[in-house]
Write an enzyme that holds these catalytic residues in place. Structure first.
Site, PDB file in Angstrom:
ATOM      1  CE  LYS B  98      -4.148  -1.911   0.302  1.00 35.36           C
ATOM      2  NZ  LYS B  98      -5.125  -1.785  -0.782  1.00 35.36           N
ATOM      3  CD  GLU B 120     -10.483   3.955   0.813  1.00 35.74           C
ATOM      4  OE1 GLU B 120     -10.371   5.155   0.554  1.00 35.74           O
ATOM      5  OE2 GLU B 120      -9.814   3.076   0.228  1.00 35.74           O
ATOM      6  CB  SER B 390      -0.181  -7.987  -0.839  1.00 34.43           C
ATOM      7  OG  SER B 390      -1.025  -8.726   0.021  1.00 34.43           O
TER       8      SER B 390
END
Lengths: 273, 406
Positions: B98, B120, B390
């Site tokens: 991210k 969010e 991830s």
């Protein structure tokens, strides 16, 4: 709808449009509430289709949506309620919705159902004109309008784009422009009333259509402020959240009908004063 | 990497998906963002700055690790798996891919003159990444997170607050990611002139899916070069799919390699035959949610339905529009892994390789054995698989513990 605006103009009156989330608290009661609102002085109605994820709405209307979905309200049932209302009134009826229910049920099907029920126009809050050609054509083919929205973030270039893209095929009724009074969700407060009046006149001149202002109108005083003086400013106002609040407050159908009736009368008197 | 900002000359559509379905208030903001993406991202200054941050702050390039013991645990006789590579995005600063996206977007927001960041978050990884980028670049940041997710991802809430972000609890609806996204959009509508909305996945209205994919493409570019440095491309590239940003980032570099199969793994929750899953591509229908036309989990009246996944990061009723198009074109295929299978995979990875993975990534790992078996059968030989790992699993320890997996 065009005739309604012409009548209002002749009478020197501002239009009062009441938004109801249909199915809150039940479909039958929404019909009663709609008729009470018209009887109390509303000129037209926006009949709202509840949506599970209403990103343009504040907490009051989001909660109203949840109650309506829980009571079994769907786009088809909202249209059925509209048919009941239409049997008892000639007032303009606008079907207000988010796009997903229309898309999933089918644009052509929704347009046909709406037309058959006597709905005059549709307003889809999350469907910019660039994405709207399918629904616009489906509405126009049935003689219904798809109402354009402008907001405080719409600069001159954007307004021109909205106008260019909102032109329905020949023969469709035109309805009105919905002018969102502020950057915010429904039920927010403190709109800049003076700026709204100025921009409404610009929008009317540009679109050649009546302009109704919505968002942030919570009572007689703000309705009167938003509508501005006779002969100037917008052609009328839309009130939704404040009506939903009354519905939320009432503990029985009688009380809810009475609260809505009293509130709409207050708005009417303020607009006509 | 950023020279190729794809699809910006169009309406942001991927086949019949994508587009821009938002309140009119937001259209000018998205047009402004579209212009900034086209002008700022390819500029030398931006590329140099982001690249420097990737190298010295994020810790890029992340390693490509060969997971031999895990491979043998799921394929004991070696009949299906020749090589299993893990692209170690868990080793990025803040512990997940991210950060690639958040740094890029917050840097872009700064270049656009925005003075406030909102985001969010579901699992909290995107929230932590955005809070980190905002702290680094000196911008105030509000992060919306559903109350349910705040409870199951408490360590990430603490991290965000330590980083100076305000975590805004969302108490509406299912109190998960979908509601946090609704609330972030409401904030954005209200404060659109000054606020930049840092979207966490390759989803949302145009140009977000393109922007996020462009920023995440670094994962696949590195992975592809690292595979080639080891002598060959993988046969299959696997990634978990919630909104789908790590998968798109990993796959972008392989899209033109026709022989490389792309497999996305969704959350089957308590089973695809129950109503408790988040497998949008498997069980969704075409609809419009949060600004894009894509597959969504909704009923026949267009109402979005509740989802379930043990992984907060996958618990979302939509999917990025590019995934919807990749599914339609059959360029990518999708599988679904249950909560239990993901928990088992997380446990096995910890025991065999000493890597504690996020439950999102555990879904991708949970599908490896089946993917390998099928592909080995098709190719007539054991196959080389690259999995995008991830994120790391510290945030999920309490979930693992409560299911007896610690």
């Amino acid at each position: 709808m065009d005739r309604c605006f012409a009548d209002l103009e002749r009478a020197g009156k501002k239009a009062l449009c009441v938004y109801l989330c249909v199915g809150d608290p039940s479909l039958d009661e929404s019909v009663a509430l709609a008729l009470a609102a018209l009887d109390a002085g509303a000129d037209m109605l926006e009949l709202g289709v509840p949506f599970s994820d209403p990103t343009a709405d504040g907490p009051v209307l989001a909660q109203a949506s949840r109650r309506a979905i829980a009571s079994g309200s769907t786009i088809e049932r909202v249209v059925d309620a509209a048919r009941d209302i239409r049997r008892q009134t000639n007032a303009p009826l606008v079907l207000f919705t988010y796009y997903n229910p229309v898309f999933v049920v089918g644009e052509a099907r929704v347009a046909s159902l709406a037309k058959d029920a006597g709905i005059d126009a549709m307003l889809v809050v999350d469907l910019p004109p660039e994405e709207a050609s399918g629904l616009r054509n489906a509405c126009a083919a049935r003689g219904m309008g798809l109402l354009p929205l402008v907001t405080p973030t719409s600069d001159a270039a954007r307004m021109e784009a909205i106008l260019r893209l909102s032109v329905a095929p020949f023969g469709a009724p035109r309805g009105f422009v919905y002018a969102v009074s502020m950057t915010g969700v429904t039920g927010s407060s403190a709109a800049d009333v003076a700026a709204m009046g100025r921009s409404a006149e610009t929008i009317r001149a540009m679109f050649g259509m009546p302009v109704l202002v919505g968002f942030g109108i919570d009572g007689g005083e703000s309705a009167r402020g938003a509508a501005g003086p006779r002969g100037a400013g917008p052609d009328g106002v839309v009130v939704g959240t404040a009506v939903a609040r009354r519905i939320e407050q009432g503990v029985s159908q009688d009380e809810r009908v009475r609260l809505v009736r009293t509130f709409v009368q207050e708005l009417r008197q303020a607009l006509d004063a | 990497m950023l020279e190729r900002v794809e699809s910006l000359d169009r309406k942001g559509t991927f086949g019949r998906f994508g587009g821009r379905f938002v309140a009119e208030t937001l259209v000018p903001a998205l047009e402004e963002l579209e212009r900034a993406v086209a002008e700022v991202l390819p500029s030398q200054t931006f590329r140099r700055e982001l690249s420097e941050l990737f190298d010295n702050y994020v810790g890029r390039p992340t390693p490509l690790f060969e997971a031999r013991r895990f491979a043998r645990s799921v394929d004991p006789d070696g009949a299906s798996i020749q090589t299993l590579w893990l692209k170690r995005e868990d080793l990025c600063h803040t512990g997940a891919h991210k950060i690639n996206n958040a740094l890029g977007q917050v840097l872009l927001a700064k270049a656009m003159g925005k003075t406030r960041i909102i985001a969010e978050t579901g699992a909290g990884q995107h929230g932590v990444a955005t809070a980190t980028a905002a702290a680094l670049l000196g911008l105030p940041c509000d992060v919306y997170q559903g109350e349910v997710d705040m409870q199951r991802q408490a360590p990430n809430v603490a991290r965000m607050e330590l980083l100076g972000a305000r975590v805004r609890p969302v108490r509406t609806g299912s109190r998960t990611l979908v509601d946090a996204m609704n609330e972030a959009m409401r904030d954005w509508v209200t404060n659109v002139r000054t606020t930049y909305y840092c979207v966490g996945s390759a989803a949302g209205p145009h140009p977000y899916p393109t922007l996020v994919a462009t920023l995440q493409r670094v994962i696949g570019d590195e992975a592809r070069a690292q595979c080639l440095a080891r002598g060959t491309l993988p046969d299959v590239v696997v990634a978990c799919v919630g909104g789908g940003s790590n998968a798109i980032g990993m796959w972008k570099a392989f899209l033109d390699d026709a022989d490389v199969k792309l497999v996305g793994v969704e959350a089957a929750g308590r089973g695809l035959d129950t109503n408790e899953h988040a497998a949008t591509i498997h069980r969704g229908r075409v609809g419009v949610l949060h600004g894009a036309k894509t597959y969504v989990l909704c009923d026949e009246f267009g109402q979005i339905v509740p989802t379930h996944s043990i992984s907060a990061g996958l618990d979302y009723p939509g999917v990025g529009p590019e995934h919807a198009a990749l599914r339609d074109s059959n360029r990518a295929t999708y599988m679904a892994v249950t909560d239990d299978e993901a928990l088992s995979a997380a446990h096995d990875m910890a025991r065999t390789e000493g890597i504690i993975v996020a439950l999102e990534s555990a879904h991708a790992l949970g599908a490896v054995a089946e993917i390998a078996r099928r592909d080995a059968l098709a190719r007539g030989r054991p196959v080389r698989i690259a999995v995008c790992l991830s994120g790391r699993g510290d945030k999920d320890l309490s979930t693992l513990a409560s299911h007896g997996r610690c």
